[in-house]
Design an enzyme around this catalytic site. Structure first.
Site, PDB file in Angstrom:
ATOM      1  N   LYS A  24     -30.506   9.576  24.758  1.00  0.00           N
ATOM      2  CA  LYS A  24     -29.167   9.803  24.208  1.00  0.00           C
ATOM      3  C   LYS A  24     -28.531  10.918  25.024  1.00  0.00           C
ATOM      4  CE  LYS A  24     -26.769   8.007  20.890  1.00  0.00           C
ATOM      5  NZ  LYS A  24     -26.904   6.687  20.241  1.00  0.00           N
TER       6      LYS A  24
ATOM      7  N   ASP B   5     -21.185   5.535  22.364  1.00  0.00           N
ATOM      8  CA  ASP B   5     -21.564   5.937  21.007  1.00  0.00           C
ATOM      9  C   ASP B   5     -20.273   6.515  20.411  1.00  0.00           C
ATOM     10  OD1 ASP B   5     -24.149   6.380  19.237  1.00  0.00           O
ATOM     11  OD2 ASP B   5     -22.998   8.210  19.008  1.00  0.00           O
TER      12      ASP B   5
ATOM     13  N   GLY C 256     -15.520   4.661   8.288  1.00  0.00           N
ATOM     14  CA  GLY C 256     -15.203   4.692   9.716  1.00  0.00           C
ATOM     15  C   GLY C 256     -14.229   3.594  10.091  1.00  0.00           C
ATOM     16  N   PHE C 257     -13.642   3.748  11.295  1.00  0.00           N
ATOM     17  CA  PHE C 257     -12.777   2.682  11.804  1.00  0.00           C
ATOM     18  C   PHE C 257     -12.883   2.605  13.318  1.00  0.00           C
ATOM     19  CE2 PHE C 257     -10.393   6.537  11.053  1.00  0.00           C
ATOM     20  CZ  PHE C 257      -9.698   6.741  12.228  1.00  0.00           C
ATOM     21  N   GLY C 258     -14.050   2.993  13.839  1.00  0.00           N
ATOM     22  CA  GLY C 258     -14.309   2.900  15.278  1.00  0.00           C
ATOM     23  C   GLY C 258     -14.876   1.536  15.629  1.00  0.00           C
ATOM     24  N   ASN C 259     -15.490   1.491  16.779  1.00  0.00           N
ATOM     25  CA  ASN C 259     -16.028   0.241  17.304  1.00  0.00           C
ATOM     26  C   ASN C 259     -16.997  -0.459  16.334  1.00  0.00           C
ATOM     27  OD1 ASN C 259     -18.801  -0.545  18.911  1.00  0.00           O
ATOM     28  ND2 ASN C 259     -16.993  -1.533  19.748  1.00  0.00           N
ATOM     29  N   VAL C 260     -17.864   0.314  15.709  1.00  0.00           N
ATOM     30  CA  VAL C 260     -18.898  -0.274  14.851  1.00  0.00           C
ATOM     31  C   VAL C 260     -18.279  -0.864  13.579  1.00  0.00           C
ATOM     32  CG1 VAL C 260     -20.997   0.215  13.538  1.00  0.00           C
ATOM     33  CG2 VAL C 260     -20.676   1.244  15.791  1.00  0.00           C
ATOM     34  N   ALA C 261     -17.414  -0.073  12.932  1.00  0.00           N
ATOM     35  CA  ALA C 261     -16.750  -0.550  11.705  1.00  0.00           C
ATOM     36  C   ALA C 261     -15.893  -1.777  12.028  1.00  0.00           C
ATOM     37  CB  ALA C 261     -15.893   0.561  11.114  1.00  0.00           C
ATOM     38  N   TRP C 262     -15.239  -1.756  13.170  1.00  0.00           N
ATOM     39  CA  TRP C 262     -14.387  -2.875  13.591  1.00  0.00           C
ATOM     40  C   TRP C 262     -15.201  -4.183  13.691  1.00  0.00           C
ATOM     41  CZ3 TRP C 262     -14.959  -5.050  18.660  1.00  0.00           C
ATOM     42  CH2 TRP C 262     -13.990  -5.990  19.003  1.00  0.00           C
TER      43      TRP C 262
HETATM   44  O1  2IT Z   1     -26.886   4.158  18.715  1.00  0.00           O
HETATM   45  C1  2IT Z   1     -26.909   3.196  19.520  1.00  0.00           C
HETATM   46  O2  2IT Z   1     -27.803   2.346  19.473  1.00  0.00           O
HETATM   47  C2  2IT Z   1     -25.863   3.123  20.518  1.00  0.00           C
HETATM   48  N1  2IT Z   1     -24.991   3.980  20.524  1.00  0.00           N
HETATM   49  C3  2IT Z   1     -25.873   2.031  21.542  1.00  0.00           C
HETATM   50  C4  2IT Z   1     -26.764   2.378  22.681  1.00  0.00           C
HETATM   51  C5  2IT Z   1     -26.739   1.399  23.838  1.00  0.00           C
HETATM   52  O3  2IT Z   1     -27.411   1.730  24.828  1.00  0.00           O
HETATM   53  O4  2IT Z   1     -26.082   0.374  23.785  1.00  0.00           O
END
Ligand code: 2IT
Length: 447
Positions: free
Chosen positions: A124, A164, A236-242
Site C-alpha cells: 500500500k 484507493d 461514500g460516493f467515490g469509485n467504490v460506492a459508485w
Molecule cells: O484496497 C484495495 O484493494 C485497493 N485499493 C485496490 C488495490 C489494487 O491494486 O487494485
C-alpha cells in the site's frame, strides 16, 4: 503463538499506530487456534515475520500550487509481503495518511490478495496530500512529483500500485504518464486502473463495487435470502460506492441512503441511473460534499447534515468509505431500524465493537478483505492482459470477477463454518488468506 504477548510487543514497539495494531489483532485472534495446531509455523516464526512489512519507502514530495506557493507533502510505499507474488495494492491520497494507516492497509492487502486466487503480494502507499479543493492542474503536478520519487521502487514484476481513496482514473493517468517518461517503459504494466485505450482493463473502475455485490449475493444465497427488492444504505460516493450502486440497481435492490463527510441523503424511491452518473461528477469536483446530490436532485433526495447513512432504515448496510466509519452505536442503530446484514466494503470499515455487536446479535457480517477483493482481483486481471498484450471483453472480465468472488466466498465457508452451520466470515477470510501466505513463506525458507 500467544496473541496477547505478540500484541503487547507490537504495542511497545509501535505506540500510537492504532490502525495497524487493530488490523493485526483482528487477524491474529482469528488464526490463533489454527496456527497453534502447526508447530512448523511457530518454528519458522511465521507470525513474527508476517506482521512486519518487508520494507517501507518514505519520501518528500514537493510541488507548486496554483498561486505559485511551494508545498511539501510526505509520500510512502509500504511493501508488505511478496511471498505469493509481486507487491500489489493501491495508493491513498488523504490528509490523514500516516505510516500506521498504510501499514494496516498493506497488512490487510496481503491476506486479501491471497484470497483472490491470483499470485499477488501485498503493498500500500500514498500521501498526506489532501485532494479536497485542489484544481486539476494541482492534482497533476502533485502526481508527477510523487512519481518522481516512487518510480524507482516499482515495476511490473516488482510492485504494481493502483488507486484507493483519493486516487482514481485521473490520478492513475498522471502517475503513469510520469512513470513512462522516467522509466522509458511503455508496456503499461506498472500501474493498474489505467485508461482503457492505454492498457486499462474494462470493468476495473466498477470492479470493487460489482465484486462486493456478487459476494453479498453469495452470502445471502447461503443464508436462504435474495437481494432483489432489498433496501441498501451505502456510505461514500467515490469509485467504490459508485460501482456498488450500479450493480445493486442492476440486481433489483434499492439504494435508499448515501453519505459523505458532511452528512447523508435519504432517497426514498431508490437511487436512479442519473444520480449514479452524477456521483462521478461529484468525485471529479473534489468538493467532497454529499449535499451536492440533494441540490442537483431535489425531488429525489433530501439532505440531513451531520448524519450517517446508518440512520436510515434498511435491510443491508454497505460501508464504502473509510476505516472505522461504522461504530458500535451505528451498529445498534442499524439493528434497531431493521438491518440484518452488513457487508463491509471499505477496508476495516467497522470498528471491532461494531463487528462484535453484529456477530452476537444475528446480523450477517462479512469483512472488507473478502467483500472488496474484486477490485484488486480485477487489477490482477489487468496485469495478466498487459503481460500477454491482449484485452478481454467486458463479459470475459465480468465472468472471471464473478468466479473469483464465488471462490472467495467458498474459502470463507470452508474455513469459517461454525458447528451450527452458520459462517463466521471474519474467521473464514482471515484463516484462508493466512494459510496461503504462511505456506508460501514456509516453502521459501528463512529469508
Ligand atoms: O484496497 C484495495 O484493494 C485497493 N485499493 C485496490 C488495490 C489494487 O491494486 O487494485
Amino acid at each position: 503463538m500467544k496473541v496477547t504477548k505478540i500484541m503487547a510487543d507490537l504495542q511497545a514497539k509501535y505506540p500510537g499506530e492504532s490502525e495497524y495494531l487493530q488490523a493485526v489483532q483482528e487477524v491474529l485472534e482469528s488464526i490463533e487456534e489454527v496456527y497453534n495446531e502447526h508447530p512448523e509455523f511457530e518454528q519458522a516464526k511465521i507470525v513474527e515475520r508476517m506482521v512486519e512489512p518487508d520494507r517501507i519507502f518514505t519520501f518528500r514530495v514537493t510541488w507548486v500550487d496554483d498561486s505559485g506557493q511551494v508545498r511539501t507533502n510526505l509520500g510512502y510505499r509500504v511493501q508488505f509481503n511478496s511471498a505469493i507474488g509481486p507487491y500489489k495494492g493501491g495508493l491513498r491520497f488523504h490528509r490523514k495518511v500516516t505510516p500506521s494507516m498504510l501499514k494496516f492497509l498493506g497488512f490487510e492487502q496481503t491476506f486479501k490478495n491471497a484470497l483472490t486466487t491470483l499470485p499477488m503480494g501485498g503493498a500500500k502507499g500514498g500521501s498526506d496530500f489532501d485532494p479536497v479543493g485542489k484544481s486539476d492542474a494541482e492534482i497533476m503536478r502533485f502526481c508527477q512529483a510523487f512519481m518522481l520519487e516512487l518510480w524507482n521502487c516499482i515495476g511490473p514484476d516488482q510492485d504494481v500500485p493502483a488507486g484507493d481513496v483519493g486516487v482514481g482514473g485521473r490520478e492513475i493517468g498522471y502517475l503513469d504518464g510520469m512513470y513512462r517518461k522516467l522509466a522509458r517503459e511503455y508496456n503499461t504494466g506498472v500501474l493498474t486502473g489505467k485508461g482503457q485505450t492505454w492498457g486499462g482493463s474494462i470493468l476495473r473502475p466498477e470492479a470493487t463495487g460489482y465484486g462486493a455485490l456478487y459476494f453479498t449475493q453469495h452470502l445471502l444465497h447461503k443464508a436462504g435470502k435474495d437481494i432483489k427488492g432489498k433496501k441498501l444504505a451505502i456510505s461514500g460516493f467515490g469509485n467504490v460506492a459508485w460501482g456498488a450502486c450500479k450493480k445493486a440497481v442492476q440486481l433489483g435492490a434499492k439504494v435508499i441512503a448515501l453519505s459523505g463527510p458532511d452528512g447523508m441523503i435519504n432517497i426514498p424511491d431508490g437511487i436512479t441511473p442519473e444520480m449514479i452518473d452524477y456521483m462521478l461528477v461529484m468525485r471529479a469536483s473534489n468538493r467532497d460534499k454529499i449535499e451536492d446530490m440533494a441540490v442537483k436532485f431535489p425531488d429525489k433526495a433530501s439532505f440531513v447534515a451531520g448524519k450517517k447513512a446508518w440512520s436510515a432504515p434498511c435491510d443491508i448496510a454497505l460501508p464504502c468509505a473509510f476505516q472505522n466509519e461504522l461504530s458500535e452505536d451505528d451498529a445498534k442503530e442499524l439493528k434497531a431500524n431493521g438491518c440484518w446484514c452488513c457487508c463491509e466494503v471499505s477496508n476495516m470499515g467497522c470498528q471491532p465493537a461494531a463487528i462484535h455487536f453484529f456477530q452476537s446479535n444475528g446480523v450477517l457480517f462479512a469483512p472488507g478483505k473478502a467483500v472488496n477483493a474484486g477490485g484488486v482481483a480485477t487489477s490482477g486481471l489487468e496485469m495478466t492482459q498487459n503481460a500477454s498484450h491482449i484485452s478481454w471483453s467486458a463479459q470475459e472480465v465480468d465472468d472471471k470477477l464473478h468466479f473469483i468472488m464465488q471462490s472467495i466466498h467458498e474459502q470463507c465457508v470452508k474455513y469459517g463454518t461454525r458447528p451450527d452451520g452458520s459462517v463466521d466470515y471474519v474467521k473464514g477470510a482471515n484463516i484462508a488468506g493466512f494459510m496461503k501466505v504462511a505456506h508460501a513463506m514456509l516453502e521459501q525458507g528463512i529469508i
